[in-house]
Structures are given as structure tokens and as C-alpha cells.
Motif scaffolding. Structure first.
Motif, PDB file in Angstrom:
ATOM      1  N   LEU A   1       0.815  -0.995   0.068  1.00 55.24           N
ATOM      2  CA  LEU A   1       0.037  -0.052  -0.058  1.00 55.24           C
ATOM      3  C   LEU A   1       0.902   1.282  -0.053  1.00 55.24           C
ATOM      4  O   LEU A   1       0.292   2.348  -0.390  1.00 55.24           O
ATOM      5  N   LEU A   2       1.969   1.124   0.494  1.00 58.48           N
ATOM      6  CA  LEU A   2       2.962   2.299   0.622  1.00 58.48           C
ATOM      7  C   LEU A   2       4.220   2.503  -0.181  1.00 58.48           C
ATOM      8  O   LEU A   2       4.819   1.341  -0.555  1.00 58.48           O
ATOM      9  N   PRO A   3       4.631   3.577  -0.649  1.00 60.99           N
ATOM     10  CA  PRO A   3       5.880   3.711  -1.465  1.00 60.99           C
ATOM     11  C   PRO A   3       7.038   3.269  -0.640  1.00 60.99           C
ATOM     12  O   PRO A   3       6.868   3.259   0.589  1.00 60.99           O
ATOM     13  N   PRO A   4       8.188   3.038  -1.307  1.00 62.54           N
ATOM     14  CA  PRO A   4       8.410   3.399  -2.589  1.00 62.54           C
ATOM     15  C   PRO A   4       7.754   2.001  -3.472  1.00 62.54           C
ATOM     16  O   PRO A   4       7.913   0.790  -2.916  1.00 62.54           O
ATOM     17  N   PHE A   5       6.936   2.136  -4.704  1.00 60.68           N
ATOM     18  CA  PHE A   5       6.852   1.065  -5.620  1.00 60.68           C
ATOM     19  C   PHE A   5       7.769   0.958  -6.721  1.00 60.68           C
ATOM     20  O   PHE A   5       8.721   1.922  -7.034  1.00 60.68           O
ATOM     21  N   THR A   6       7.909  -0.229  -7.156  1.00 62.65           N
ATOM     22  CA  THR A   6       8.873  -0.601  -8.276  1.00 62.65           C
ATOM     23  C   THR A   6       7.827  -0.463  -9.535  1.00 62.65           C
ATOM     24  O   THR A   6       6.760  -1.031  -9.265  1.00 62.65           O
ATOM     25  N   ALA A   7       8.555  -0.456 -10.760  1.00 59.96           N
ATOM     26  CA  ALA A   7       7.577  -0.686 -11.910  1.00 59.96           C
ATOM     27  C   ALA A   7       7.141  -2.118 -11.867  1.00 59.96           C
ATOM     28  O   ALA A   7       5.869  -2.295 -12.525  1.00 59.96           O
ATOM     29  N   GLU A   8       8.168  -3.231 -11.655  1.00 64.49           N
ATOM     30  CA  GLU A   8       7.581  -4.435 -11.695  1.00 64.49           C
ATOM     31  C   GLU A   8       6.305  -4.607 -10.757  1.00 64.49           C
ATOM     32  O   GLU A   8       5.316  -5.296 -10.837  1.00 64.49           O
ATOM     33  N   ASN A   9       6.397  -4.033  -9.561  1.00 63.97           N
ATOM     34  CA  ASN A   9       5.169  -4.222  -8.506  1.00 63.97           C
ATOM     35  C   ASN A   9       4.113  -3.497  -9.008  1.00 63.97           C
ATOM     36  O   ASN A   9       2.744  -4.106  -8.885  1.00 63.97           O
ATOM     37  N   VAL A  10       4.132  -2.405  -9.533  1.00 67.29           N
ATOM     38  CA  VAL A  10       2.929  -1.580 -10.254  1.00 67.29           C
ATOM     39  C   VAL A  10       2.339  -2.509 -11.376  1.00 67.29           C
ATOM     40  O   VAL A  10       1.224  -2.769 -11.485  1.00 67.29           O
ATOM     41  N   ARG A  11       3.250  -3.115 -12.281  1.00 72.29           N
ATOM     42  CA  ARG A  11       2.739  -4.051 -13.303  1.00 72.29           C
ATOM     43  C   ARG A  11       1.943  -5.222 -12.725  1.00 72.29           C
ATOM     44  O   ARG A  11       0.995  -5.575 -13.161  1.00 72.29           O
ATOM     45  N   ARG A  12       2.612  -6.036 -11.535  1.00 71.80           N
ATOM     46  CA  ARG A  12       1.938  -7.102 -11.235  1.00 71.80           C
ATOM     47  C   ARG A  12       0.551  -6.679 -10.686  1.00 71.80           C
ATOM     48  O   ARG A  12      -0.526  -7.383 -10.645  1.00 71.80           O
ATOM     49  N   THR A  13       0.576  -5.634  -9.786  1.00 73.94           N
ATOM     50  CA  THR A  13      -0.619  -5.219  -9.126  1.00 73.94           C
ATOM     51  C   THR A  13      -1.658  -4.751 -10.143  1.00 73.94           C
ATOM     52  O   THR A  13      -2.781  -5.177 -10.205  1.00 73.94           O
ATOM     53  N   SER A  14      -1.432  -4.100 -11.152  1.00 70.51           N
ATOM     54  CA  SER A  14      -2.193  -3.908 -12.400  1.00 70.51           C
ATOM     55  C   SER A  14      -2.797  -4.775 -13.105  1.00 70.51           C
ATOM     56  O   SER A  14      -3.949  -4.878 -13.498  1.00 70.51           O
ATOM     57  N   GLU A  15      -1.856  -5.942 -13.197  1.00 70.12           N
ATOM     58  CA  GLU A  15      -2.520  -7.096 -13.821  1.00 70.12           C
ATOM     59  C   GLU A  15      -3.584  -7.847 -13.231  1.00 70.12           C
ATOM     60  O   GLU A  15      -4.414  -8.326 -13.684  1.00 70.12           O
ATOM     61  N   ALA A  16      -3.358  -7.702 -11.732  1.00 68.81           N
ATOM     62  CA  ALA A  16      -4.516  -8.353 -10.961  1.00 68.81           C
ATOM     63  C   ALA A  16      -5.875  -7.503 -11.012  1.00 68.81           C
ATOM     64  O   ALA A  16      -6.783  -8.245 -10.977  1.00 68.81           O
ATOM     65  N   VAL A  17      -5.850  -6.113 -11.047  1.00 68.86           N
ATOM     66  CA  VAL A  17      -6.787  -5.427 -11.173  1.00 68.86           C
ATOM     67  C   VAL A  17      -7.585  -5.558 -12.492  1.00 68.86           C
ATOM     68  O   VAL A  17      -8.688  -5.490 -12.745  1.00 68.86           O
ATOM     69  N   VAL A  18      -6.785  -5.544 -13.580  1.00 67.54           N
ATOM     70  CA  VAL A  18      -7.279  -6.139 -15.054  1.00 67.54           C
ATOM     71  C   VAL A  18      -8.100  -7.362 -14.942  1.00 67.54           C
ATOM     72  O   VAL A  18      -9.065  -7.490 -15.471  1.00 67.54           O
ATOM     73  N   GLY A  19      -7.515  -8.458 -14.305  1.00 67.78           N
ATOM     74  CA  GLY A  19      -8.286  -9.601 -14.054  1.00 67.78           C
ATOM     75  C   GLY A  19      -9.405  -9.616 -13.197  1.00 67.78           C
ATOM     76  O   GLY A  19     -10.481 -10.132 -13.454  1.00 67.78           O
ATOM     77  N   HIS A  20      -9.624  -8.656 -12.060  1.00 71.85           N
ATOM     78  CA  HIS A  20     -10.767  -8.388 -11.534  1.00 71.85           C
ATOM     79  C   HIS A  20     -11.901  -7.666 -12.329  1.00 71.85           C
ATOM     80  O   HIS A  20     -12.992  -8.143 -12.556  1.00 71.85           O
ATOM     81  N   PHE A  21     -11.544  -6.539 -13.179  1.00 68.50           N
ATOM     82  CA  PHE A  21     -12.364  -6.088 -14.027  1.00 68.50           C
ATOM     83  C   PHE A  21     -13.027  -7.074 -15.039  1.00 68.50           C
ATOM     84  O   PHE A  21     -14.206  -7.082 -15.262  1.00 68.50           O
TER      85      PHE A  21
ATOM     86  N   THR B   1       5.744   5.107 -12.553  1.00 69.72           N
ATOM     87  CA  THR B   1       6.193   4.738 -11.170  1.00 69.72           C
ATOM     88  C   THR B   1       6.964   5.853 -10.326  1.00 69.72           C
ATOM     89  O   THR B   1       6.791   6.201  -9.508  1.00 69.72           O
ATOM     90  N   SER B   2       8.006   6.396 -10.935  1.00 65.84           N
ATOM     91  CA  SER B   2       8.676   7.615 -10.515  1.00 65.84           C
ATOM     92  C   SER B   2       7.669   8.709  -9.914  1.00 65.84           C
ATOM     93  O   SER B   2       7.985   9.227  -8.986  1.00 65.84           O
ATOM     94  N   THR B   3       6.734   9.159 -10.749  1.00 68.72           N
ATOM     95  CA  THR B   3       5.853  10.224 -10.280  1.00 68.72           C
ATOM     96  C   THR B   3       5.015   9.649  -9.314  1.00 68.72           C
ATOM     97  O   THR B   3       4.746  10.351  -8.255  1.00 68.72           O
ATOM     98  N   LEU B   4       4.550   8.437  -9.298  1.00 67.54           N
ATOM     99  CA  LEU B   4       3.645   7.892  -8.332  1.00 67.54           C
ATOM    100  C   LEU B   4       4.461   8.001  -6.968  1.00 67.54           C
ATOM    101  O   LEU B   4       3.825   8.288  -6.061  1.00 67.54           O
ATOM    102  N   ASN B   5       5.801   7.677  -6.905  1.00 66.99           N
ATOM    103  CA  ASN B   5       6.460   7.515  -5.672  1.00 66.99           C
ATOM    104  C   ASN B   5       6.777   9.011  -5.095  1.00 66.99           C
ATOM    105  O   ASN B   5       7.050   8.999  -3.806  1.00 66.99           O
ATOM    106  N   GLN B   6       6.301   9.952  -5.690  1.00 69.40           N
ATOM    107  CA  GLN B   6       6.535  11.271  -5.258  1.00 69.40           C
ATOM    108  C   GLN B   6       5.337  11.961  -4.796  1.00 69.40           C
ATOM    109  O   GLN B   6       5.188  12.903  -4.170  1.00 69.40           O
ATOM    110  N   ARG B   7       4.179  11.007  -5.094  1.00 71.05           N
ATOM    111  CA  ARG B   7       3.001  11.606  -4.493  1.00 71.05           C
ATOM    112  C   ARG B   7       2.394  10.909  -3.231  1.00 71.05           C
ATOM    113  O   ARG B   7       3.011   9.922  -2.817  1.00 71.05           O
ATOM    114  N   PRO B   8       1.634  11.433  -2.108  1.00 66.53           N
ATOM    115  CA  PRO B   8       1.263  10.949  -1.290  1.00 66.53           C
ATOM    116  C   PRO B   8       0.211   9.576  -1.452  1.00 66.53           C
ATOM    117  O   PRO B   8      -0.272   9.452  -2.612  1.00 66.53           O
ATOM    118  N   PRO B   9       0.560   8.428  -0.794  1.00 68.00           N
ATOM    119  CA  PRO B   9      -0.152   7.093  -1.175  1.00 68.00           C
ATOM    120  C   PRO B   9      -1.537   7.279  -0.923  1.00 68.00           C
ATOM    121  O   PRO B   9      -2.127   7.867  -0.149  1.00 68.00           O
TER     122      PRO B   9
END
Length: 304
Positions: free
Chosen positions: A209-229, A273-281
Motif C-alpha cells: 500500500l505504501l511507497p516506494p513502488f517499483t515498476a514491476e510491483n505496479v505491473r503485477r498489481t495492475s494485472e491483478a486489477v485487470v483480471g478483476h475487471f 512509477t517514479s511520479t507515483l512515488n513522489q505523491r502521497p499514497p
């Protein structure tokens, strides 16, 4: 709610935390519930030993080859005829003393209710964050883009739960699927922001839930969300709520654009991912996927 059940699933990943979970169960101000435990790849005696007690419970053993969704569906199918409502709790988290008492009151006025959660570390110490964020006051602020209705902080009328079954056997985001199905059917979902659960962040947690995120982490998480939808889109209610269905379809289209513009382009994903890590979670489940304030990443075409 006269007949109240409390359900959890135990598996090897929950073993280190079962003692604390069981103590939080015994500390409830309202003990007038029936306990149901789905058991997956863990011996019942081993689970009882880890809890430090012998809870009076209905133990539902997973079948050979059961997926996580099938484990839960097996237990819920047996539970539903015996209860008016069921409190969902993860066995690696801890309930605050009034969790059951307040869930009983909450579900008397809605179909699905969720309470707030305090984020804690592996040892149970607060890490200074709570879910949901202050600006997310109602279910419509969260669904369908993200989720706050987890299997640790919700209470369901069993009638609402039953309508969400059967589950797609391969689905991983079971909690979000159930909540979205109830929401699409026009169910009354209610959010109580009061913190009544300690939500543990540890090595076995489903997502970060909390940064720092990695590109691979965002990709893996996003694939789970795509599967949900995709799973929800394949199992839409026969008579969905028109406005909610429209919102779901819009969110799904946003996600498709996010996948096309961000996930399918390594350079773009690194930049996102870099921009995401600069924003509040965004302290909602799956909040790092298609972060709302970064929609320019997928709503504008890529430049050379």
C-alpha cells in the motif's frame, strides 16, 4: 441481526499471527456470534496450537485442489443457511474490542458494511496510516475504481453474500469482486470510517500500500486489477443498477487505456512509477493502479 456469524480463513501464511488474532477474538464486547473457519493447507490441530486455545468453531476443510476462491465459497455455502449476517476477518489481522458489537449494529441498516483500518507492521505496531483516506467518505467515492470492502473489515447480510456466488474459481481479488457485485445489483453499501481493525503489513501481504513502488510491483498489481475487471464484466448481474453499470464500464475503459498507454510501454511505466512515488499514497486497496491525479499518463497520447 439475531444470528451473526464471524468468518476467517487460516492457512500457513497466517500461522505466526493466529495467537494475536485469537486474543482479539476473545476480547470482543459482543460474543454472541458463531465462529466459522475455512482451513487451507493447515492442520486443524496446528491451527489451534498457534491460537493458544481451542475455539468452538465450525471448521470447513478445503477440498483437494481448491483455489482460494473455492475454499471460501465452500465455507460460505455451509454458513449462509445458518446466519443472518457474517463478519469477515483476516486471521493475520487483529480486531479492536468493539468490532463485532459495531458490525452487528452497522449491518442492521445496510447490505454490506465496512469499517476503517489502522495499518500496523509485522509486530502489530502502528505505522501512522489509516484507511480509507479522509476525502473518501462514501462507497461511491471508492467503487468501482478501487476497493475498501475487504475480507478483513466487512460485514455482509448473508442474502447479499449469497447473490455474489458462485465465485469464478480462479479469481484472486475475492473481496473486491463480492463488493462490486453487490454494488452493481443496487445493494446498499455503507462505510464507517471508525477504525475497528489493525491491518498488518508483512512479507506475505497480498499487495503493497505504501511507497516506494517499483515498476514491476505496479505491473503485477495492475494485472491483478485487470483480471478483476474482466471477471466482473463476465459475470454482470441480470438487472444491474444503470448508473453504477455505466460507472463500472467507464472505469474499465480507463483501466484499458492505462494498460495500453502505461503498462505496455516500459519507459512510460518507469516514468509513471517514479511520479507515483513522489505523491502521497492513496490508501485504498489497489490505489497505486491508475492513480487518479496521474490520469494524464493514459488520457493523453504518447509523444515521440
Amino acid at each position: 441481526m439475531d444470528e451473526l456469524a464471524l468468518y476467517t480463513t487460516v492457512h500457513p501464511g497466517t500461522r505466526p499471527f493466529l495467537g494475536e488474532w485469537y486474543e482479539s477474538l476473545r476480547a470482543q464486547t459482543d460474543s454472541g456470534f458463531e465462529l466459522w473457519i475455512g482451513i487451507d493447507d493447515l492442520d486443524i490441530q496446528e491451527a489451534r496450537k498457534a491460537m493458544g486455545g481451542r475455539p468452538g468453531a465450525n471448521w470447513i476443510q478445503a477440498g483437494p485442489g481448491d483455489t482460494p476462491a473455492q475454499v471460501r465459497e465452500r465455507a460460505w455455502t455451509e454458513l449462509i443457511p445458518n446466519a443472518d449476517a457474517v463478519i469477515m476477518v483476516d486471521a493475520d489481522d487483529a480486531m479492536h474490542p468493539r468490532r463485532v458489537e459495531c458490525a452487528r449494529e452497522h449491518i442492521s441498516r445496510c447490505d454490506v458494511g465496512a469499517c476503517g483500518l489502522k495499518l500496523v507492521d509485522e509486530e502489530g505496531n502502528s505505522i501512522g496510516h489509516a484507511m480509507p483516506p479522509p476525502e473518501y467518505d462514501t462507497p461511491k467515492d471508492v467503487l468501482p475504481h478501487h476497493n475498501i470492502f475487504g475480507l478483513s473489515n466487512t460485514v455482509y447480510r448473508t442474502q447479499a453474500l449469497e447473490k455474489g456466488l458462485p465465485l469464478p474459481k480462479s479469481i484472486t481479488l475475492i473481496d473486491w469482486y463480492l463488493a462490486t457485485q453487490a454494488w452493481l445489483r443496487g445493494g446498499d453499501l455503507s462505510l464507517d470510517r471508525t477504525v475497528r481493525m489493525s491491518y498488518r503489513q508483512h512479507g506475505g501481504s497480498t499487495l503493497s500500500l505504501l511507497p516506494p513502488f517499483t515498476a514491476e510491483n505496479v505491473r503485477r498489481t495492475s494485472e491483478a486489477v485487470v483480471g478483476h475487471f474482466s471477471a466482473v464484466a463476465c459475470s454482470l448481474p441480470s438487472k444491474p443498477h444503470p448508473e453504477r453499470l455505466s460507472a463500472f464500464r467507464k472505469a474499465y475503459e480507463d483501466l484499458r487505456q492505462f494498460k495500453k498507454q502505461v503498462l505496455d510501454n516500459d519507459e512510460r511505466l518507469e516514468e509513471y512509477t517514479s511520479t507515483l512515488n513522489q505523491r502521497p499514497p492513496l490508501l485504498l486497496w489497489w490505489g497505486c493502479v491508475a492513480y487518479p491525479e496521474l490520469d494524464h499518463f493514459w488520457n493523453k497520447p504518447m509523444t515521440e
